[in-house]
Design an enzyme around this catalytic site. Structure first.
Site, PDB file in Angstrom:
ATOM      1  N   ASP A  21      64.856  46.660  46.127  1.00 23.96           N
ATOM      2  CA  ASP A  21      63.848  46.971  45.310  1.00 23.96           C
ATOM      3  C   ASP A  21      64.234  46.612  43.878  1.00 23.96           C
ATOM      4  O   ASP A  21      65.554  46.185  43.505  1.00 23.96           O
ATOM      5  CB  ASP A  21      63.508  48.450  45.277  1.00 23.96           C
ATOM      6  CG  ASP A  21      62.643  48.942  44.155  1.00 23.96           C
ATOM      7  OD1 ASP A  21      61.684  48.358  44.134  1.00 23.96           O
ATOM      8  OD2 ASP A  21      62.935  50.146  43.582  1.00 23.96           O
ATOM      9  N   SER A  22      63.268  46.571  42.760  1.00 27.04           N
ATOM     10  CA  SER A  22      63.742  46.331  41.407  1.00 27.04           C
ATOM     11  C   SER A  22      64.766  47.275  40.900  1.00 27.04           C
ATOM     12  O   SER A  22      65.422  47.081  40.015  1.00 27.04           O
ATOM     13  CB  SER A  22      62.529  46.090  40.677  1.00 27.04           C
ATOM     14  OG  SER A  22      61.797  47.594  40.691  1.00 27.04           O
ATOM     15  N   CYS A  57      59.653  47.293  47.675  1.00 33.37           N
ATOM     16  CA  CYS A  57      58.980  47.169  46.163  1.00 33.37           C
ATOM     17  C   CYS A  57      57.747  46.520  46.460  1.00 33.37           C
ATOM     18  O   CYS A  57      57.544  45.624  47.121  1.00 33.37           O
ATOM     19  CB  CYS A  57      60.042  45.959  45.381  1.00 33.37           C
ATOM     20  SG  CYS A  57      59.412  45.969  43.687  1.00 33.37           S
ATOM     21  N   GLU A 105      60.721  58.012  36.074  1.00 35.12           N
ATOM     22  CA  GLU A 105      62.124  57.787  35.648  1.00 35.12           C
ATOM     23  C   GLU A 105      62.433  58.848  34.509  1.00 35.12           C
ATOM     24  O   GLU A 105      63.951  59.078  34.643  1.00 35.12           O
ATOM     25  CB  GLU A 105      62.245  56.409  35.103  1.00 35.12           C
ATOM     26  CG  GLU A 105      61.913  55.379  36.488  1.00 35.12           C
ATOM     27  CD  GLU A 105      62.797  54.081  36.446  1.00 35.12           C
ATOM     28  OE1 GLU A 105      63.298  53.673  35.468  1.00 35.12           O
ATOM     29  OE2 GLU A 105      62.465  53.593  37.462  1.00 35.12           O
ATOM     30  N   CYS A 160      53.078  51.914  44.775  1.00 36.35           N
ATOM     31  CA  CYS A 160      54.424  51.660  43.911  1.00 36.35           C
ATOM     32  C   CYS A 160      55.467  52.682  44.488  1.00 36.35           C
ATOM     33  O   CYS A 160      55.228  53.934  44.860  1.00 36.35           O
ATOM     34  CB  CYS A 160      53.914  52.241  42.264  1.00 36.35           C
ATOM     35  SG  CYS A 160      55.450  51.955  41.667  1.00 36.35           S
ATOM     36  N   HIS A 178      57.553  54.459  42.963  1.00 37.03           N
ATOM     37  CA  HIS A 178      57.750  55.789  42.147  1.00 37.03           C
ATOM     38  C   HIS A 178      56.676  56.961  42.669  1.00 37.03           C
ATOM     39  O   HIS A 178      57.116  57.928  42.363  1.00 37.03           O
ATOM     40  CB  HIS A 178      58.008  55.523  41.001  1.00 37.03           C
ATOM     41  CG  HIS A 178      59.110  54.799  40.350  1.00 37.03           C
ATOM     42  ND1 HIS A 178      59.341  53.566  40.841  1.00 37.03           N
ATOM     43  CD2 HIS A 178      59.972  55.030  39.295  1.00 37.03           C
ATOM     44  CE1 HIS A 178      60.505  53.186  40.186  1.00 37.03           C
ATOM     45  NE2 HIS A 178      60.769  53.896  39.298  1.00 37.03           N
TER      46      HIS A 178
END
Ligand code: DGL
Length: 279
Positions: free
Chosen positions: A22-23, A85, A164, A196, A198
Site C-alpha cells: 500500500d502507499s 491500495c 491519519e 479506500c 482508510h
C-alpha cells in the site's frame, strides 16, 4: 519492466508469505481482515510511507511506484501479491498482471462483486481518493457486470488525512463527510462503496450519517474473502495448523507511522523494518 518467475515454493499448500503493499499503513485494514479470515497465513507487508499519498499522484507515477513495490515483495519470495491500495489497484493492476507471473489481486474486483451480490443494488455511490475516482476503474467494473446501474463517484481527498490524524469522531470529520455524502444521498444511493484503505475506520460515523438501508461495502473485508477463494483455487493456502506471522516494512519509519499501524491493525504491529526500494 522485468517479468518475475514464480518462486519455486509456489506450488501446492505452503507457508511462503503473502505479499501486500500500500502507499502507507492504510492497507493494514486489508491485512487485519485477512488475519481474521486466514490466521495461518504468513504476511509480508510493504507500506510506501516515504512517497504517500498515492491518491493525488498521476497514473504514470502510481504505476511506477506500484511496480517497485511488487519487485520488493518478489525479492522476498512471496507466493502471491495483494495490492492493498485502491488507488494502485485502480491504475496499476492490469499492467502488473501483464508483467509478473505471480498471482496478483487488487481490491476492486472483490468490492464490485460484493456490491452486486445484492440483486436489488441499483444506485451505487463510490467514495475514494481523487486518483481512484478519476481512473473510473470502479465505475467501469460495475457497469461491465450489470447494465442499468446508476453510479456516482465522489472524490473525498480530505478523508485520508482526517483518519491519519485519528479525527474519526471529530465534528469536523462529520461535517466534511456530510458534504461528500450529500450529492450521493440526494441521488438516492442504495449502496455505498468505501473504495479506500482508510475508510473502514469511518464505518461507525458513516452509519450515523447515511439514511437507513444504505448498504456499505468495504474493500478490506471483501478483498480478504476474494483472496481466500483464490488461494483455495490455486492450492496455495498455508497449512491450517500454523500460526501466521506478520513482517512489516515501511519506506519511511516514524513514530507517527508506528502509531497509525497500531490503529489500523488494532494491535501491536511488532517490529517494523525499513524497506529500501529499487535495490
Ligand atoms: N491507500 C490509498 C487508497 O486506498 C489511500 C492513501 C493514499 O492516497 O495514498 O486509495
Amino acid at each position: 519492466m522485468p517479468s518475475a518467475a514464480l518462486p519455486a515454493t509456489v506450488r501446492g499448500v505452503n507457508s511462503t508469505p503473502l505479499g501486500f503493499f500500500d502507499s502507507g499503513v492504510g492497507g493494514l485494514t486489508v491485512v487485519r481482515a485477512v488475519q481474521e479470515l486466514m490466521p495461518a497465513e504468513n504476511i509480508l507487508y510493504l507500506g510506501d510511507t516515504a512517497r504517500l499519498p498515492y491518491g493525488s499522484k498521476s497514473p504514470e507515477t502510481i504505476r511506477q511506484f506500484a511496480d517497485e513495490d511488487v519487485r520488493f515483495l518478489l525479492t522476498h519470495g512471496v507466493k502471491a501479491v495483494v495490492v492493498a491500495c485502491n488507488t494502485a489497484s485502480a491504475h496499476a493492476l492490469p499492467r502488473l498482471r501483464e508483467h509478473y507471473r505471480v498471482p496478483i489481486l487488487g481490491v476492486i474486483e472483490a468490492g464490485v462483486e460484493d456490491a452486486l451480490a445484492d440483486p436489488k443494488a441499483e444506485r451505487i455511490g463510490i467514495i475514494a481518493t481523487r486518483g481512484t475516482i478519476n481512473s473510473h476503474a470502479y465505475q467501469h467494473a460495475l457497469a461491465q457486470r450489470r447494465t442499468g446501474l446508476i453510479i456516482h463517484g465522489q472524490a473525498a481527498p480530505l478523508l485520508v488525512p482526517l483518519v491519519e490524524e485519528n479525527w474519526i469522531e471529530h465534528p469536523a470529520t462529520r461535517q466534511i463527510l456530510q458534504v461528500y455524502l450529500e450529492p450521493l444521498v440526494d441521488k438516492g444511493i442504495d449502496t455505498l462503496m468505501l473504495a479506500c484503505t482508510h475508510y473502514p475506520l469511518l464505518i461507525p460515523v458513516l452509519k450515523t450519517l447515511l439514511p437507513p438501508g444504505v448498504r456499505l461495502v468495504d474493500s478490506a473485508t471483501t478483498c480478504a474473502q476474494h483472496l481466500q477463494r483464490e488461494l483455495t483455487r490455486l492450492d496455495l493456502l498455508a497449512p491450517a495448523d500454523q500460526t501466521g506471522t506478520l513482517e512489516l516494512y515501511l519506506t519511511d519509519l516514524s513514530e507517527q507511522f508506528e502509531q497509525l499501524a497500531r490503529q489500523f491493525l488494532k494491535k501491536s504491529p511488532g517490529r517494523i523494518r525499513r524497506a529500501v526500494l529499487g535495490g
